[in-house]
Design an enzyme around this catalytic site. Structure first.
Site, PDB file in Angstrom:
ATOM      1  N   PHE A 183       0.859  -1.184   0.000  1.00  0.00           N
ATOM      2  CA  PHE A 183       0.000   0.000   0.000  1.00  0.00           C
ATOM      3  C   PHE A 183       0.899   1.239   0.000  1.00  0.00           C
ATOM      4  CE2 PHE A 183      -2.736   3.182   2.079  1.00  0.00           C
ATOM      5  CZ  PHE A 183      -3.872   3.073   1.286  1.00  0.00           C
ATOM      6  N   SER A 185       1.382   3.906   1.546  1.00  0.00           N
ATOM      7  CA  SER A 185       1.930   4.476   2.779  1.00  0.00           C
ATOM      8  C   SER A 185       2.966   3.585   3.461  1.00  0.00           C
ATOM      9  CB  SER A 185       0.799   4.766   3.773  1.00  0.00           C
ATOM     10  OG  SER A 185       0.155   3.563   4.168  1.00  0.00           O
ATOM     11  N   LYS A 186       3.170   2.373   2.970  1.00  0.00           N
ATOM     12  CA  LYS A 186       4.137   1.477   3.583  1.00  0.00           C
ATOM     13  C   LYS A 186       5.563   1.925   3.267  1.00  0.00           C
ATOM     14  CE  LYS A 186       1.233  -1.477   5.436  1.00  0.00           C
ATOM     15  NZ  LYS A 186      -0.062  -0.814   5.189  1.00  0.00           N
ATOM     16  N   ASN A 187       6.535   1.412   4.025  1.00  0.00           N
ATOM     17  CA  ASN A 187       7.936   1.775   3.773  1.00  0.00           C
ATOM     18  C   ASN A 187       8.350   1.451   2.337  1.00  0.00           C
ATOM     19  OD1 ASN A 187       7.867   2.372   6.477  1.00  0.00           O
ATOM     20  ND2 ASN A 187       9.787   1.329   6.967  1.00  0.00           N
TER      21      ASN A 187
END
Length: 372
Positions: A183, A185-187
């Site tokens: 997704f 927003s993940k790292n």
């Protein structure tokens, strides 16, 4: 000063030409679903995590679902997990007709309390899903020790923990399968949804590869009832490029976490703010920088007024969600999770933050408590 919780534009800007060129190549090739670009990224992910196999899918939620399917979890089975997590952890269990059985978390790491695990196991327990919450691994040595004795497979919910490690072993190879989300927003975030499952078990890898394409190895011949959950080539090329920078970004997040700690201590805020705790065996990658605070909701409103983005992960534990009333849990069933839900606040932590921005966040928090 305006500081968003996450600034994906700042991350994208230096990679713009490289990423757009790769996307243009996919458009020229007109190969969009699975294919060699996905295989190349799967192989890179396997190398990165240390897994023998990596299987791309449509989301982190599907990574959890497919792992449960491959392990034969079905109606009437029980799967143990935590109530303090994103909904997908429990939702994947319920979608298969199995029952989520919750175990409370540790107050410092927010991860599954392994001391409470064994008492939750019953003859119906088919799997255990510890969540590596906020970028730090759960106590996998203890969890695996209990699970091995009971012959119960462990699925890592590593959706927030790509690059995290425990005793120098990366998340994704600490259980039967590791589940990752891409997704945005993940790292390691894509340009939409995407997921990955890692495993060292060839039979599981073969089953997962089949189940993600409607239970089929040969077109139009179906060995099992699977789902449509495929990683597309556009996401794969974006993620493959970003993977080269992932450790650099993680170090930026870790550097910012150290700086936050220094600033909070210098500001004399430790009576109001509990900083993230890192277990000595863990390498934390800070998908979120989550503190505990007094008067959380008032502080969050003040930070918003002053231009600082925040988020609450998570405001209501799973056992108190309306859709899980039938499980019979009550308020007070998992007091550590419930207290965390009332106190946690996640602050900006992305690698591109400047020292001035970090200082502004902490000074704004200090102003709030000084005026209280």
């Amino acid at each position: 000063m305006n500081i968003p919780l996450l600034d994906l534009k700042a991350q994208f800007k230096p990679l713009r030409a490289e990423i757009l060129s790769a996307i243009e190549s996919i458009c020229d090739e007109q190969g969009f679903v699975l294919g060699p670009r996905v295989v190349a990224f799967e192989e890179a992910m396997a190398r990165y995590t240390g897994a023998r196999y990596a299987i791309g899918c449509a989301s982190g939620s599907d990574a959890l679902l497919l792992s449960l399917m491959a392990l034969g979890v079905g109606h009437g089975d029980e799967v143990i997990t935590v109530p303090f997590t994103f909904f997908a952890t429990a939702g994947a269990i319920s979608r298969l007709g199995a029952k989520p059985v919750f175990v409370d978390i540790q107050p410092d790491t927010f991860n599954l309390d392994s001391a409470r695990l064994e008492q939750a196991i019953t003859p119906r327990t088919k799997a255990i899903i510890p969540v590596h919450l906020f970028g730090q691994c759960a106590d996998m040595a203890a969890i695996n020790g209990i699970a091995k004795g009971k012959k119960i497979p462990v699925i890592e919910d590593a959706c927030q923990a790509i690059g995290a490690a425990q005793n120098d072993v990366r998340a994704g190879v600490l259980g039967a399968t590791g589940c990752f989300s891409f997704f945005p927003s993940k790292n390691l975030g894509g340009f939409g949804d995407g997921g990955m499952i890692t495993t060292n078990d060839q039979a599981l890898a073969d089953s997962l590869s089949m189940l993600r394409v409607h239970g089929s190895r040969v077109r139009y011949l179906h060995e099992a009832i699977g789902i449509n959950s495929r990683l597309d080539a556009l996401q794969a090329v974006v993620l493959h490029i970003k993977l080269k920078y992932l450790d650099q970004w993680a170090e930026g997040r870790r550097r910012n976490a150290v700086r936050y700690e220094q600033l909070f201590k210098q500001a004399g805020l430790l009576d109001h703010v509990t900083l993230p705790a890192v277990h000595p065996s863990n390498f934390h990658v800070y998908n979120q920088y989550t503190i505990r605070v007094s008067r959380r909701d008032d502080l969050r409103a003040y930070l918003k007024e002053k231009g600082v983005g925040t988020e609450i992960y998570y405001p209501l534990p799973m056992h108190l969600q309306n859709c899980y009333k039938s499980l019979g849990y009550q308020k007070g069933s998992f007091p550590v999770s419930e207290q965390a839900a009332e106190q946690v606040l996640s602050l900006p932590i992305y690698a591109e933050l400047s020292d001035d921005q970090l200082g502004y966040v902490v000074e704004t928090i200090a102003q709030f408590y000084r005026r209280s």
